[in-house]
Write a protein that holds these residues in place. Structure first.
Motif, PDB file in Angstrom:
ATOM      1  N   ASN A 234       0.844  -1.297  -0.016  1.00 47.05           N
ATOM      2  CA  ASN A 234       0.097  -0.001  -0.086  1.00 47.05           C
ATOM      3  C   ASN A 234       0.744   1.361  -0.037  1.00 47.05           C
ATOM      4  O   ASN A 234       0.520   2.295  -0.679  1.00 47.05           O
ATOM      5  CB  ASN A 234      -1.030   0.014   1.248  1.00 47.05           C
ATOM      6  N   PHE A 235       1.977   1.308   0.677  1.00 51.00           N
ATOM      7  CA  PHE A 235       2.804   2.371   0.412  1.00 51.00           C
ATOM      8  C   PHE A 235       3.454   2.501  -0.851  1.00 51.00           C
ATOM      9  O   PHE A 235       3.314   3.805  -1.293  1.00 51.00           O
ATOM     10  CB  PHE A 235       4.040   2.016   1.556  1.00 51.00           C
ATOM     11  N   MET A 236       3.722   1.332  -1.497  1.00 52.85           N
ATOM     12  CA  MET A 236       4.149   1.360  -3.052  1.00 52.85           C
ATOM     13  C   MET A 236       3.086   2.220  -3.880  1.00 52.85           C
ATOM     14  O   MET A 236       3.102   3.069  -4.633  1.00 52.85           O
ATOM     15  CB  MET A 236       4.472   0.328  -3.373  1.00 52.85           C
ATOM     16  N   VAL A 237       1.704   1.933  -3.643  1.00 49.22           N
ATOM     17  CA  VAL A 237       0.720   2.199  -4.432  1.00 49.22           C
ATOM     18  C   VAL A 237       0.476   3.752  -4.088  1.00 49.22           C
ATOM     19  O   VAL A 237       0.233   4.636  -4.877  1.00 49.22           O
ATOM     20  CB  VAL A 237      -0.784   1.583  -4.046  1.00 49.22           C
ATOM     21  N   PHE A 238       0.513   4.236  -2.779  1.00 49.35           N
ATOM     22  CA  PHE A 238       0.478   5.690  -2.584  1.00 49.35           C
ATOM     23  C   PHE A 238       1.612   6.528  -3.057  1.00 49.35           C
ATOM     24  O   PHE A 238       1.182   7.540  -3.643  1.00 49.35           O
ATOM     25  CB  PHE A 238       0.616   5.797  -0.749  1.00 49.35           C
ATOM     26  N   PHE A 239       2.763   6.063  -3.170  1.00 46.93           N
ATOM     27  CA  PHE A 239       3.801   6.724  -3.546  1.00 46.93           C
ATOM     28  C   PHE A 239       3.533   7.157  -5.099  1.00 46.93           C
ATOM     29  O   PHE A 239       3.737   8.175  -5.831  1.00 46.93           O
ATOM     30  CB  PHE A 239       5.277   6.133  -3.380  1.00 46.93           C
ATOM     31  N   PHE A 240       3.257   5.805  -5.816  1.00 48.49           N
ATOM     32  CA  PHE A 240       3.020   6.091  -7.423  1.00 48.49           C
ATOM     33  C   PHE A 240       1.888   7.155  -7.758  1.00 48.49           C
ATOM     34  O   PHE A 240       1.722   8.026  -8.476  1.00 48.49           O
ATOM     35  CB  PHE A 240       2.869   4.802  -7.819  1.00 48.49           C
ATOM     36  N   MET A 241       0.638   6.873  -6.762  1.00 46.37           N
ATOM     37  CA  MET A 241      -0.413   7.565  -7.231  1.00 46.37           C
ATOM     38  C   MET A 241      -0.504   8.990  -6.492  1.00 46.37           C
ATOM     39  O   MET A 241      -0.935  10.065  -7.365  1.00 46.37           O
ATOM     40  CB  MET A 241      -1.727   6.931  -6.339  1.00 46.37           C
ATOM     41  N   TYR A 242       0.129   9.369  -5.428  1.00 48.09           N
ATOM     42  CA  TYR A 242       0.371  10.434  -5.183  1.00 48.09           C
ATOM     43  C   TYR A 242       1.474  11.528  -5.838  1.00 48.09           C
ATOM     44  O   TYR A 242       0.985  12.682  -5.998  1.00 48.09           O
ATOM     45  CB  TYR A 242       0.755  10.600  -3.450  1.00 48.09           C
ATOM     46  N   PHE A 243       2.437  10.903  -6.413  1.00 47.69           N
ATOM     47  CA  PHE A 243       3.005  11.722  -7.329  1.00 47.69           C
ATOM     48  C   PHE A 243       2.376  12.094  -8.660  1.00 47.69           C
ATOM     49  O   PHE A 243       2.637  13.012  -8.977  1.00 47.69           O
ATOM     50  CB  PHE A 243       4.519  10.737  -7.812  1.00 47.69           C
ATOM     51  N   PHE A 244       1.748  11.110  -9.053  1.00 51.95           N
ATOM     52  CA  PHE A 244       0.543  11.520 -10.086  1.00 51.95           C
ATOM     53  C   PHE A 244      -0.483  12.465  -9.674  1.00 51.95           C
ATOM     54  O   PHE A 244      -0.425  13.361 -10.492  1.00 51.95           O
ATOM     55  CB  PHE A 244      -0.120  10.316 -10.571  1.00 51.95           C
ATOM     56  N   GLN A 245      -0.776  12.698  -8.663  1.00 47.99           N
ATOM     57  CA  GLN A 245      -1.640  13.683  -8.126  1.00 47.99           C
ATOM     58  C   GLN A 245      -0.796  14.864  -8.024  1.00 47.99           C
ATOM     59  O   GLN A 245      -1.225  16.071  -8.504  1.00 47.99           O
ATOM     60  CB  GLN A 245      -1.954  13.515  -6.601  1.00 47.99           C
ATOM     61  N   PHE A 246       0.571  15.202  -7.613  1.00 44.25           N
ATOM     62  CA  PHE A 246       1.365  16.083  -7.654  1.00 44.25           C
ATOM     63  C   PHE A 246       1.523  16.561  -9.002  1.00 44.25           C
ATOM     64  O   PHE A 246       1.419  17.920  -9.445  1.00 44.25           O
ATOM     65  CB  PHE A 246       2.780  15.865  -6.898  1.00 44.25           C
TER      66      PHE A 246
END
Length: 362
Positions: A234-246
């Motif tokens: 879930n940490f990996m999913v968060f990093f990828f999606m949150y960078f896309f959000q940025f």
């Protein structure tokens, strides 16, 4: 004639009582004692009396003399130490304390008691719930609404105490993103009345309905599960999606023409379109404020991304652990298990059919 030989002027001898030999013997002892007192000289050297033997002990230790020499050595004597008494107590055996420190301790104790009561209340509520199942409580919709909550969320219960602040910050930044997107809709509506262009207003509505649930499902919920379950996947999913959000927030901050966001380029175009009047300036200022809000959201995104990454590194998580968790969760999925069983059954049937058809040939 003998009577004439006596001295008529001398002392009489017949009636003298001191002439008695017994009296003279008694008085001779007294005269000798008197003579001894008269001859006593207190300043003369007196005969030395023998000294009593000295007792050796702690107060008078023995002395050691080296053989063949006159040097003597006396052992060292340690003087008793004086212990300092502890400071006097202020009242009833307790030392005086700073009133500020006492007030701080009391405040913390009251805060801990409130948290303990809150946890006890929540635990009792969970126990009294039917089948002890936690009901979904997010989004917080009224009971009369046709839609029901889809998720269960309680940061105080699910998230460890040291990570609750970070999860709350993620939740607040998600709310902030939603608020800025709504503000962007208002800006698009103003631009629609200002220049008659529908593109910005239409895309702003599309962004609200797309990015708001997307951001909640794709990066906030994975972050919530990551801190709740200590899940590397879930940490990996968060990093990828949150960078896309940025990246999306940065594009909205820039505000490309016909991009559907009130960014800096859009604000500059409003100021430079040659309009006159107070309305022209007000519209430009409103678009510029929305662009600044998008920029603040991008800055908070990068700060939270860095903070969560630091926590991820300190927790001992790794990419290999995320792969192992993904494999485990993937195999636990009911749909995956059903598909695997169907594929295995189909393969067995094919093999049996091949063997049967081969036997019939022979």
């Amino acid at each position: 004639m003998s009577g004439f030989d006596e001295n008529p002027f001398g002392e009489p001898t017949v009636d003298n009582p001191f002439a008695d030999p017994a009296v003279q013997q008694a008085t001779s002892g007294v005269s000798q004692a008197q003579r001894g007192l008269d001859d006593y000289n207190p300043f003369a050297d007196q005969p030395q009396q023998p000294k009593p033997p000295q007792v050796r002990g702690a107060a008078n230790p023995p002395q050691y003399q080296y053989p063949g020499t006159q040097n003597t050595v006396q052992p060292a004597i340690m003087q008793p130490t004086q212990e300092t008494l502890p400071p006097a107590y202020a009242r009833s055996g307790q030392q005086s304390q700073d009133p500020n420190v006492t007030a701080e301790f009391q405040r913390r104790q009251e805060e801990l008691e409130r948290k303990a009561e809150e946890l006890a209340r929540r635990e009792e509520a969970l126990k009294n719930a039917p089948y002890n199942v936690r009901q979904n409580n997010w989004p917080p919709l009224p009971q009369s609404c046709c839609f029901q909550p889809c998720f269960y969320q309680d940061i105080n219960v699910d998230i460890p105490l040291e990570f609750q602040k970070v999860v709350r910050m993620l939740y607040y930044i998600w709310l902030y993103h939603g608020g800025v997107l709504l503000l962007n809709v208002i800006g698009g509506l103003i631009l629609l009345f200002y220049d008659g262009k529908f593109v910005t207003f239409g895309l702003s509505i599309f962004y609200v309905f797309l990015y708001t649930p997307y951001s909640f499902l794709c990066w906030y919920r994975p972050a919530y599960k990551a801190f709740r379950d200590d899940s590397s996947f879930n940490f990996m999913v968060f990093f990828f999606m949150y960078f896309f959000q940025f990246l999306i927030t940065m594009s909205h901050t820039i505000g490309f023409t016909s991009g559907g966001a009130c960014g800096f380029i859009m604000a500059i175009s409003v100021f430079n379109d040659g309009g006159t009047g107070a309305g022209h300036i007000i519209v430009g200022i409103l678009v510029l404020i929305i662009a600044l809000c998008f920029g603040a959201a991008a800055c908070m995104d990068i700060l939270l991304l860095t903070k969560v990454h630091a926590i991820y590194k300190s927790s001992g998580a790794s990419f290999a652990k995320a792969q192992a968790e993904f494999a485990t969760e993937f195999m636990k999925n009911e749909h995956v298990q059903g598909a695997a069983q169907q594929a295995a059954t189909a393969a067995v049937r094919t093999q049996v059919n091949n063997m049967t058809s081969g036997g019939n040939r022979f």
